[in-house]
Design a protein around this motif. Structure first.
Motif, PDB file in Angstrom:
ATOM      1  N   CYS A 150       0.830  -1.213   0.000  1.00 44.87           N
ATOM      2  CA  CYS A 150       0.000   0.000   0.000  1.00 44.87           C
ATOM      3  C   CYS A 150       0.862   1.259   0.000  1.00 44.87           C
ATOM      4  CB  CYS A 150      -0.942  -0.001   1.207  1.00 44.87           C
ATOM      5  SG  CYS A 150      -2.243  -1.246   1.144  1.00 44.87           S
ATOM      6  N   VAL A 151       1.920   1.265   0.811  1.00 48.49           N
ATOM      7  CA  VAL A 151       2.815   2.434   0.868  1.00 48.49           C
ATOM      8  C   VAL A 151       3.505   2.633  -0.484  1.00 48.49           C
ATOM      9  CG1 VAL A 151       4.918   3.353   1.920  1.00 48.49           C
ATOM     10  CG2 VAL A 151       3.178   2.266   3.361  1.00 48.49           C
ATOM     11  N   ALA A 152       4.013   1.543  -1.070  1.00 46.39           N
ATOM     12  CA  ALA A 152       4.697   1.653  -2.360  1.00 46.39           C
ATOM     13  C   ALA A 152       3.738   2.080  -3.459  1.00 46.39           C
ATOM     14  CB  ALA A 152       5.343   0.311  -2.719  1.00 46.39           C
ATOM     15  N   ALA A 153       2.513   1.569  -3.431  1.00 49.56           N
ATOM     16  CA  ALA A 153       1.522   1.934  -4.448  1.00 49.56           C
ATOM     17  C   ALA A 153       1.143   3.402  -4.333  1.00 49.56           C
ATOM     18  CB  ALA A 153       0.281   1.053  -4.318  1.00 49.56           C
ATOM     19  N   ALA A 154       0.994   3.887  -3.106  1.00 49.64           N
ATOM     20  CA  ALA A 154       0.656   5.305  -2.912  1.00 49.64           C
ATOM     21  C   ALA A 154       1.758   6.196  -3.457  1.00 49.64           C
ATOM     22  CB  ALA A 154       0.415   5.584  -1.427  1.00 49.64           C
ATOM     23  N   ALA A 155       3.007   5.873  -3.126  1.00 48.39           N
ATOM     24  CA  ALA A 155       4.134   6.681  -3.608  1.00 48.39           C
ATOM     25  C   ALA A 155       4.254   6.601  -5.123  1.00 48.39           C
ATOM     26  CB  ALA A 155       5.431   6.201  -2.952  1.00 48.39           C
ATOM     27  N   GLY A 156       4.138   5.390  -5.679  1.00 49.46           N
ATOM     28  CA  GLY A 156       4.271   5.234  -7.120  1.00 49.46           C
ATOM     29  C   GLY A 156       3.186   5.957  -7.887  1.00 49.46           C
ATOM     30  N   ASP A 157       1.943   5.836  -7.428  1.00 49.85           N
ATOM     31  CA  ASP A 157       0.830   6.482  -8.126  1.00 49.85           C
ATOM     32  C   ASP A 157       0.983   7.992  -8.151  1.00 49.85           C
ATOM     33  OD1 ASP A 157      -0.251   4.032  -8.573  1.00 49.85           O
ATOM     34  OD2 ASP A 157      -1.983   4.264  -7.249  1.00 49.85           O
ATOM     35  N   VAL A 158       1.328   8.584  -7.013  1.00 51.24           N
ATOM     36  CA  VAL A 158       1.386  10.042  -6.967  1.00 51.24           C
ATOM     37  C   VAL A 158       2.608  10.563  -7.723  1.00 51.24           C
ATOM     38  CG1 VAL A 158       2.720  10.349  -4.823  1.00 51.24           C
ATOM     39  CG2 VAL A 158       0.959  11.996  -5.427  1.00 51.24           C
ATOM     40  N   PHE A 159       3.719   9.824  -7.686  1.00 53.67           N
ATOM     41  CA  PHE A 159       4.904  10.245  -8.430  1.00 53.67           C
ATOM     42  C   PHE A 159       4.704  10.101  -9.932  1.00 53.67           C
ATOM     43  CE2 PHE A 159       7.373  10.484  -4.590  1.00 53.67           C
ATOM     44  CZ  PHE A 159       8.458  11.278  -4.915  1.00 53.67           C
ATOM     45  N   TYR A 160       3.770   9.230 -10.327  1.00 52.21           N
ATOM     46  CA  TYR A 160       3.544   9.050 -11.759  1.00 52.21           C
ATOM     47  C   TYR A 160       2.404   9.902 -12.291  1.00 52.21           C
ATOM     48  CZ  TYR A 160       2.498   7.225 -16.307  1.00 52.21           C
ATOM     49  OH  TYR A 160       2.254   7.150 -17.637  1.00 52.21           O
ATOM     50  N   TRP A 161       1.200   9.740 -11.736  1.00 46.99           N
ATOM     51  CA  TRP A 161       0.025  10.330 -12.364  1.00 46.99           C
ATOM     52  C   TRP A 161      -0.005  11.849 -12.291  1.00 46.99           C
ATOM     53  CZ3 TRP A 161      -2.338   7.839 -15.854  1.00 46.99           C
ATOM     54  CH2 TRP A 161      -2.438   6.449 -15.805  1.00 46.99           C
ATOM     55  N   LEU A 162       0.516  12.427 -11.238  1.00 47.16           N
ATOM     56  CA  LEU A 162       0.530  13.886 -11.152  1.00 47.16           C
ATOM     57  C   LEU A 162       1.382  14.511 -12.258  1.00 47.16           C
ATOM     58  CD1 LEU A 162      -0.086  16.598  -9.875  1.00 47.16           C
ATOM     59  CD2 LEU A 162       1.595  16.092  -8.087  1.00 47.16           C
ATOM     60  N   PRO A 163       2.648  14.134 -12.423  1.00 46.57           N
ATOM     61  CA  PRO A 163       3.403  14.720 -13.539  1.00 46.57           C
ATOM     62  C   PRO A 163       2.886  14.300 -14.902  1.00 46.57           C
ATOM     63  CG  PRO A 163       4.718  13.066 -12.393  1.00 46.57           C
ATOM     64  CD  PRO A 163       3.505  13.312 -11.552  1.00 46.57           C
ATOM     65  N   PHE A 164       2.335  13.084 -15.031  1.00 49.93           N
ATOM     66  CA  PHE A 164       1.817  12.678 -16.335  1.00 49.93           C
ATOM     67  C   PHE A 164       0.678  13.583 -16.776  1.00 49.93           C
ATOM     68  CE2 PHE A 164      -1.280  10.478 -18.969  1.00 49.93           C
ATOM     69  CZ  PHE A 164      -0.487  10.076 -20.034  1.00 49.93           C
ATOM     70  N   PHE A 204      -2.654  22.646 -11.122  1.00 48.47           N
ATOM     71  CA  PHE A 204      -3.993  22.248 -11.527  1.00 48.47           C
ATOM     72  C   PHE A 204      -4.161  20.735 -11.363  1.00 48.47           C
ATOM     73  CE2 PHE A 204      -7.408  21.062 -14.351  1.00 48.47           C
ATOM     74  CZ  PHE A 204      -8.281  22.141 -14.362  1.00 48.47           C
ATOM     75  N   ALA A 205      -3.150  19.971 -11.805  1.00 47.27           N
ATOM     76  CA  ALA A 205      -3.214  18.517 -11.684  1.00 47.27           C
ATOM     77  C   ALA A 205      -3.199  18.071 -10.229  1.00 47.27           C
ATOM     78  CB  ALA A 205      -2.052  17.873 -12.442  1.00 47.27           C
ATOM     79  N   MET A 206      -2.523  18.817  -9.360  1.00 48.96           N
ATOM     80  CA  MET A 206      -2.548  18.492  -7.936  1.00 48.96           C
ATOM     81  C   MET A 206      -3.977  18.501  -7.407  1.00 48.96           C
ATOM     82  SD  MET A 206       0.751  20.579  -6.408  1.00 48.96           S
ATOM     83  CE  MET A 206       0.399  20.041  -4.722  1.00 48.96           C
ATOM     84  N   VAL A 207      -4.757  19.498  -7.833  1.00 46.00           N
ATOM     85  CA  VAL A 207      -6.135  19.611  -7.364  1.00 46.00           C
ATOM     86  C   VAL A 207      -7.006  18.500  -7.960  1.00 46.00           C
ATOM     87  CG1 VAL A 207      -8.178  21.093  -7.313  1.00 46.00           C
ATOM     88  CG2 VAL A 207      -5.900  22.093  -7.028  1.00 46.00           C
ATOM     89  N   THR A 208      -6.892  18.274  -9.255  1.00 49.33           N
ATOM     90  CA  THR A 208      -7.747  17.269  -9.891  1.00 49.33           C
ATOM     91  C   THR A 208      -7.416  15.862  -9.409  1.00 49.33           C
ATOM     92  OG1 THR A 208      -6.250  17.215 -11.814  1.00 49.33           O
ATOM     93  CG2 THR A 208      -8.172  18.665 -11.950  1.00 49.33           C
ATOM     94  N   GLU A 209      -6.133  15.564  -9.258  1.00 50.24           N
ATOM     95  CA  GLU A 209      -5.759  14.258  -8.733  1.00 50.24           C
ATOM     96  C   GLU A 209      -6.271  14.082  -7.302  1.00 50.24           C
ATOM     97  OE1 GLU A 209      -3.733  11.558 -10.176  1.00 50.24           O
ATOM     98  OE2 GLU A 209      -4.686  12.630 -11.827  1.00 50.24           O
ATOM     99  N   GLY A 210      -6.213  15.164  -6.516  1.00 46.74           N
ATOM    100  CA  GLY A 210      -6.752  15.108  -5.169  1.00 46.74           C
ATOM    101  C   GLY A 210      -8.250  14.856  -5.168  1.00 46.74           C
ATOM    102  N   GLY A 211      -8.960  15.460  -6.109  1.00 46.62           N
ATOM    103  CA  GLY A 211     -10.399  15.223  -6.221  1.00 46.62           C
ATOM    104  C   GLY A 211     -10.700  13.774  -6.519  1.00 46.62           C
ATOM    105  N   TRP A 212      -9.945  13.183  -7.445  1.00 44.31           N
ATOM    106  CA  TRP A 212     -10.160  11.767  -7.774  1.00 44.31           C
ATOM    107  C   TRP A 212      -9.923  10.897  -6.550  1.00 44.31           C
ATOM    108  CZ3 TRP A 212      -8.214   6.912  -7.832  1.00 44.31           C
ATOM    109  CH2 TRP A 212      -8.786   5.996  -8.715  1.00 44.31           C
ATOM    110  N   ASP A 213      -8.871  11.194  -5.793  1.00 44.49           N
ATOM    111  CA  ASP A 213      -8.562  10.411  -4.602  1.00 44.49           C
ATOM    112  C   ASP A 213      -9.680  10.492  -3.566  1.00 44.49           C
ATOM    113  OD1 ASP A 213      -6.160   9.662  -5.704  1.00 44.49           O
ATOM    114  OD2 ASP A 213      -4.961  11.110  -4.577  1.00 44.49           O
ATOM    115  N   VAL A 214     -10.238  11.675  -3.374  1.00 45.73           N
ATOM    116  CA  VAL A 214     -11.314  11.852  -2.404  1.00 45.73           C
ATOM    117  C   VAL A 214     -12.523  11.000  -2.804  1.00 45.73           C
ATOM    118  CG1 VAL A 214     -13.004  13.506  -1.504  1.00 45.73           C
ATOM    119  CG2 VAL A 214     -10.580  14.123  -1.605  1.00 45.73           C
ATOM    120  N   GLY A 215     -12.895  11.066  -4.085  1.00 45.85           N
ATOM    121  CA  GLY A 215     -14.035  10.281  -4.546  1.00 45.85           C
ATOM    122  C   GLY A 215     -13.787   8.787  -4.442  1.00 45.85           C
ATOM    123  N   CYS A 216     -12.618   8.331  -4.841  1.00 41.44           N
ATOM    124  CA  CYS A 216     -12.284   6.915  -4.796  1.00 41.44           C
ATOM    125  C   CYS A 216     -12.255   6.404  -3.362  1.00 41.44           C
ATOM    126  CB  CYS A 216     -10.936   6.683  -5.475  1.00 41.44           C
ATOM    127  SG  CYS A 216     -10.402   4.954  -5.513  1.00 41.44           S
TER     128      CYS A 216
END
Length: 388
Positions: free
Chosen positions: A103-117, A324-336
């Motif tokens: 879970c820790v590795a997945a959280a770090a990997g997802d945020v390091f990838y999807w935000l800059p992508f 902008f992506a920081m906010v939208t990615e945060g929104g997705w996380d809240v909903g999920c």
């Protein structure tokens, strides 16, 4: 300059194709592997809620890093970090520290990838061709989705989880290679109004996060259970879905660019509603479940351009695509997170899996309502970072 942007889009599409192949052999089997490893379904959903909560906690620390490194190097780094979860996954044998480490590795990997992508793709894309570019990207993803699940299923059966998931990690890391030589996108030191510009997008992505948790994550669990927890049957169902969806969104992308965004919203969410209902009704019937999953492949190529067009153009028009992506990615996380916690609670209370899939319907309605307001007759009007 025009040619530079087109070259960048090509590089990113090659990168995305490699990444999607890795995810098709890794992420799509992550939750079902946890089930086979002895993790109960409610705990699997709690693990996903923990992952997205970890993303919310880590994300603010990426802003100073992006200012120093630039978006492209951070994206390349994220491609490697995203593979760490697969190195740890075979060690999971029920609840325990190995599951926590994943879970820790997945959280770090997802945020390091999807935000800059998401920030990078929004910055280098063309406003007037955004629909077609996203549709092509999703068509490539669907094509990779034909081969990847079959490869993963065969590998798990023949070679076991260690060889399979360590190979996935290597493929995931190699996704950084096409980005070598691509132009960078700098993050400004200050960007007044960047977070405020993403308010409407935050609500849209929160609804989409809830929807995705139900029709993708919870459905993966439900489908695997319906197929009697067979990796081979599950991989075959995913591959069949890839065949169905490989070219479904290309025509829609052209229509969005031509100013038919609202029609795309109606079509996309009518299809979404139908598929969610069919999936909920098919559970317990393996053949029907496979058919409902195959039909679901029609939605992703539709959803990608319909949702991505306004988000990407609003991001490009904002003072800073990264913020902008920081906010939208945060929104997705809240909903999920909200959907996963709700689903885990319902399962613990004895609710059927079908009820979890149907939780997607209110989120689909909210997404459609927001997108209807966002779309206008021209891409230039849509690019304004506010509700129409």
């Amino acid at each position: 300059m025009k040619r530079l942007r087109l070259d960048a889009i090509t590089r990113v599409n090659l990168h995305y194709l490699t990444m999607v192949f890795a995810q098709g052999t890794g992420f799509l089997f992550l939750f079902v592997f946890l089930l086979r490893a002895g993790v109960a379904a409610p705990l699997v959903l709690l693990a996903q809620a923990a992952i997205v909560t970890g993303r919310l906690c880590v994300r603010p620390f990426l802003l100073p890093l992006a200012k120093r490194m630039g978006v492209r190097p951070l994206l390349m780094l994220g491609s490697g970090v995203m593979g760490l979860q697969y190195l740890l996954l075979p060690a999971v044998h029920g609840p325990g520290w190995a599951l926590v480490a994943v879970c820790v590795a997945a959280a770090a990997g997802d945020v390091f990838y999807w935000l800059p992508f998401n920030a990078y793709y929004a910055a280098i894309g063309d406003v007037e061709r955004r629909g077609r570019q996203i549709a092509l990207r999703e068509a490539l993803a669907a094509a990779a989705g034909i081969v990847a699940p079959l490869a993963a299923a065969l590998s798990l059966v023949a070679f076991g989880p260690w060889w399979t998931f360590w190979t996935v990690a290597a493929v995931q890391a190699s996704a950084a290679l096409p980005l070598i030589g691509a132009p960078d996108v700098q993050v400004p030191a200050e960007a007044p109004g960047a977070f405020r510009a993403a308010r409407a997008a935050f609500l849209l992505m929160a609804a989409d996060g809830w929807f995705d948790a139900c029709w993708l994550i919870m459905w993966q669990i439900a489908l695997f259970v319906s197929l009697r927890e067979s990796f081979s049957a599950y991989g075959g169902a995913l591959a069949l879905a890839g065949v169905v969806g490989a070219a479904a969104g290309l025509a829609l992308g052209h229509r969005i660019d031509a100013g038919h965004g609202r029609r795309a919203v109606v079509v996309t969410y009518a299809v979404a509603t139908t598929i969610v209902v069919l999936r909920g009704a098919s559970l317990g019937w393996p053949v029907l479940a496979v058919g409902a999953h195959a039909l679901g492949a029609l939605l992703m190529p539709l959803l990608g351009p319909t949702l991505g067009f306004p988000i990407s153009n609003m991001s490009k028009a904002s003072p800073c695509t990264f913020r902008f992506a920081m906010v939208t990615e945060g929104g997705w996380d809240v909903g999920c997170c909200g959907a996963c916690l709700t689903g885990a609670a319902l399962l613990s209370l004895g609710a059927p899996l079908a009820s979890l899939i149907l939780l997607a319907l209110p989120a689909a309605a909210l997404s459609a309502a927001i997108l209807w307001r966002l779309y206008s007759a021209s891409a230039q009007t849509l690019a304004r970072p506010m509700l129409a």
